[in-house]
Design a protein around this motif. Structure first.
Motif, PDB file in Angstrom:
ATOM      1  N   LEU A 276      54.351  44.488  46.752  1.00 52.82           N
ATOM      2  CA  LEU A 276      53.017  44.269  47.332  1.00 52.82           C
ATOM      3  C   LEU A 276      51.933  44.546  46.289  1.00 52.82           C
ATOM      4  O   LEU A 276      50.990  43.770  46.126  1.00 52.82           O
ATOM      5  CB  LEU A 276      52.841  45.211  48.539  1.00 52.82           C
ATOM      6  CG  LEU A 276      51.555  45.060  49.348  1.00 52.82           C
ATOM      7  CD1 LEU A 276      51.498  43.707  50.035  1.00 52.82           C
ATOM      8  CD2 LEU A 276      51.465  46.171  50.414  1.00 52.82           C
TER       9      LEU A 276
ATOM     10  N   LEU B 211      51.774  41.771  43.581  1.00 54.29           N
ATOM     11  CA  LEU B 211      51.033  40.570  44.008  1.00 54.29           C
ATOM     12  C   LEU B 211      49.529  40.844  43.978  1.00 54.29           C
ATOM     13  O   LEU B 211      48.751  40.021  43.501  1.00 54.29           O
ATOM     14  CB  LEU B 211      51.462  40.146  45.416  1.00 54.29           C
ATOM     15  CG  LEU B 211      50.623  38.995  46.001  1.00 54.29           C
ATOM     16  CD1 LEU B 211      50.862  37.704  45.215  1.00 54.29           C
ATOM     17  CD2 LEU B 211      50.929  38.771  47.470  1.00 54.29           C
TER      18      LEU B 211
ATOM     19  N   THR C 289      48.308  41.100  40.210  1.00 52.15           N
ATOM     20  CA  THR C 289      48.569  40.053  39.221  1.00 52.15           C
ATOM     21  C   THR C 289      47.242  39.369  38.892  1.00 52.15           C
ATOM     22  O   THR C 289      46.562  38.859  39.775  1.00 52.15           O
ATOM     23  CB  THR C 289      49.564  39.023  39.782  1.00 52.15           C
ATOM     24  OG1 THR C 289      50.773  39.697  40.070  1.00 52.15           O
ATOM     25  CG2 THR C 289      49.835  37.912  38.766  1.00 52.15           C
TER      26      THR C 289
ATOM     27  N   VAL D 154      45.847  36.467  36.765  1.00 53.91           N
ATOM     28  CA  VAL D 154      46.085  35.323  35.875  1.00 53.91           C
ATOM     29  C   VAL D 154      44.806  34.494  35.755  1.00 53.91           C
ATOM     30  O   VAL D 154      44.852  33.372  35.260  1.00 53.91           O
ATOM     31  CB  VAL D 154      47.265  34.441  36.370  1.00 53.91           C
ATOM     32  CG1 VAL D 154      48.575  35.155  36.221  1.00 53.91           C
ATOM     33  CG2 VAL D 154      47.046  33.987  37.791  1.00 53.91           C
TER      34      VAL D 154
ATOM     35  N   VAL E 183      41.890  32.380  42.579  1.00 51.60           N
ATOM     36  CA  VAL E 183      43.074  33.245  42.388  1.00 51.60           C
ATOM     37  C   VAL E 183      43.073  34.343  43.458  1.00 51.60           C
ATOM     38  O   VAL E 183      44.094  34.614  44.090  1.00 51.60           O
ATOM     39  CB  VAL E 183      43.087  33.844  40.958  1.00 51.60           C
ATOM     40  CG1 VAL E 183      44.114  34.971  40.856  1.00 51.60           C
ATOM     41  CG2 VAL E 183      43.419  32.760  39.942  1.00 51.60           C
TER      42      VAL E 183
ATOM     43  N   GLN F 164      45.763  35.025  46.473  1.00 55.76           N
ATOM     44  CA  GLN F 164      46.388  36.331  46.725  1.00 55.76           C
ATOM     45  C   GLN F 164      46.150  36.753  48.174  1.00 55.76           C
ATOM     46  O   GLN F 164      47.045  37.280  48.832  1.00 55.76           O
ATOM     47  CB  GLN F 164      45.820  37.387  45.769  1.00 55.76           C
ATOM     48  CG  GLN F 164      46.360  37.216  44.360  1.00 55.76           C
ATOM     49  CD  GLN F 164      45.615  38.080  43.353  1.00 55.76           C
ATOM     50  OE1 GLN F 164      44.388  38.094  43.343  1.00 55.76           O
ATOM     51  NE2 GLN F 164      46.346  38.789  42.527  1.00 55.76           N
TER      52      GLN F 164
END
Lengths: 292, 114
Positions: A108, A111, A114, A116, A160, A164
């Motif tokens: 969890l 995610l 992250t 990017v 992004v 998420q």
């Protein structure tokens, strides 16, 4: 051109949909931190519960040993050893399960954390440049007076985060209930282990501290100078049984915070309280490990 | 009507209280003047009580362990789903980059054909 703007519009709609998710990615990361810290603290508590159970058992055996025959002593010791070995196995299973729970919270957190955005923005920018070579109007297109290229970074950042949030919402839709049951079971485990630890701790103080105090008091001899201090210490030690209070508070808060998080009503205040209770549990685990 | 679990918990509480009473100095003092057989009987009872406490505590933990084990499949599914979502996220950059490479080749071909 119209088509490009249409695609950007769809991206913005996606972004807005993602922003509407109330259980935020930032909260997910912090709730996951609390879950990881909770799972990491459990082994020390399980080890301490076994140490207290074995101590109480050994004291009970030792107190009664003098009244048993050699055969009875041997038989009893074997029975008690077997029961404590079974306890060890159960606690080992609970430790193994805590690792699975930890892995869930790690996934969890991964995610949620992250990032990017930079990578995606770079790739998107280079894609826009290449598209521009193929179809010149794209390179010079503007939205609200801003060149398309300048809008890429902020849109990518929000997109992004929206992705998420959507992924997080899907996960909560699929498993919020299962994790809630898991945490309710953890609470039951902590309660059962806590009651056992408190009873064993109480018995240990009874035999090692209160009984000698009582015998000293009833004898026709002057009381030692430190008798009062020893008595007070023995009385308050059980009342201040730290492991039980700390662990129960932490799992109760984690359980309630998870429910609030999944329902999108976990506020900053609730998160701060959760992290404080979990920090207390971590400190306790460090202390217990140090005593082991 | 109490459930089996509530009865077991209540029994555990009673047994722990009995164990504590039998280990108290007051009880031991009263036992001191009793015949050896009575003392032996008390010792055996105290040990049986301790064994029952350990057994019941183990039963409580075994029940919780079994319920937690039943949850593991869901946890594992969750771990896989979260990892997949993360993988999708990180693959977006790679997909866009690969698409860019293809487009630049198409652009070169289009230029050569022009």
């Amino acid at each position: 051109m119209t088509r490009t703007l249409g695609i950007l519009g769809q991206v913005l709609l996606l972004v807005l949909a993602g922003c509407g998710t109330t259980a935020t990615v930032g909260q997910a990361g912090r709730v996951a931190d609390a879950g990881i810290a909770y799972a990491d603290s459990m082994p020390a508590l399980f080890d301490e519960s076994f140490r207290l159970a074995a101590t109480a058992d050994s004291l009970t055996l030792a107190e009664n040993r003098g009244l048993l025959t050699a055969e009875e002593r041997g038989t009893d010791l074997a029975i008690h050893d077997e029961l404590l070995t079974e306890r060890l196995k159960l606690l080992r299973d609970l430790k193994a399960h805590a690792l699975v729970l930890r892995s869930y919270f790690v996934a969890l957190k991964a995610l949620a954390e992250t990032d990017v955005s930079g990578e995606v923005a770079q790739a998107t920018r280079s894609l826009a440049e290449r598209l521009g070579k193929l179809h010149a109007p794209i390179a010079t297109a503007t939205i609200g007076g801003q060149p398309v290229g300048d809008l890429i970074d902020p849109v990518v950042n929000v997109a992004v985060a929206a992705y998420q949030n959507i992924a997080l919402r899907r996960e909560l839709d699929a498993r919020a209930g299962a994790i809630e049951r898991e945490l309710a079971l953890q609470k039951a485990a902590i309660q059962a282990i806590g009651e056992q630890m408190l009873a064993d701790w109480d018995l240990q103080i009874q035999i090692q501290e209160r009984n000698p105090l009582f015998m000293t008091f009833i004898e026709d001899r002057p009381l030692p100078d430190n008798w009062t201090e020893r008595r007070i210490a023995a009385l308050i030690r059980v009342a201040r049984f730290e492991p039980l209070n700390t662990a129960e508070k932490a799992i109760e808060n984690l359980h309630q915070s998870w429910i609030a998080f999944a329902e999108g009503r976990l506020g900053d205040g609730g998160l701060a309280l959760l992290l404080r209770d979990i920090e207390d549990l971590v400190q306790l685990a460090v202390k217990l490990k140090g005593n082991a | 009507m109490p459930t089996a679990g509530e009865l077991r918990n209540e029994t555990l509480r009673e047994l722990r209280a009995a164990r504590k009473d039998m280990a108290s100095a007051r009880f031991l003092l009263a036992l001191r003047d009793q015949p050896r057989e009575v003392q032996r009987d008390a010792a055996l009872k105290q040990l049986r009580t301790q064994q029952m406490i350990l057994s019941l505590e183990n039963a409580v933990l075994a029940e919780i362990r079994d319920q937690l084990a039943a949850q593991e499949q869901e946890l594992t599914k969750g771990i896989a789903a979260l990892a997949k979502a993360r993988k999708n996220l990180t693959s977006v950059a790679r997909v866009l980059d690969a698409l860019g490479q293809v487009l630049s080749i198409v652009a070169k071909i289009a230029k050569a054909l022009a």
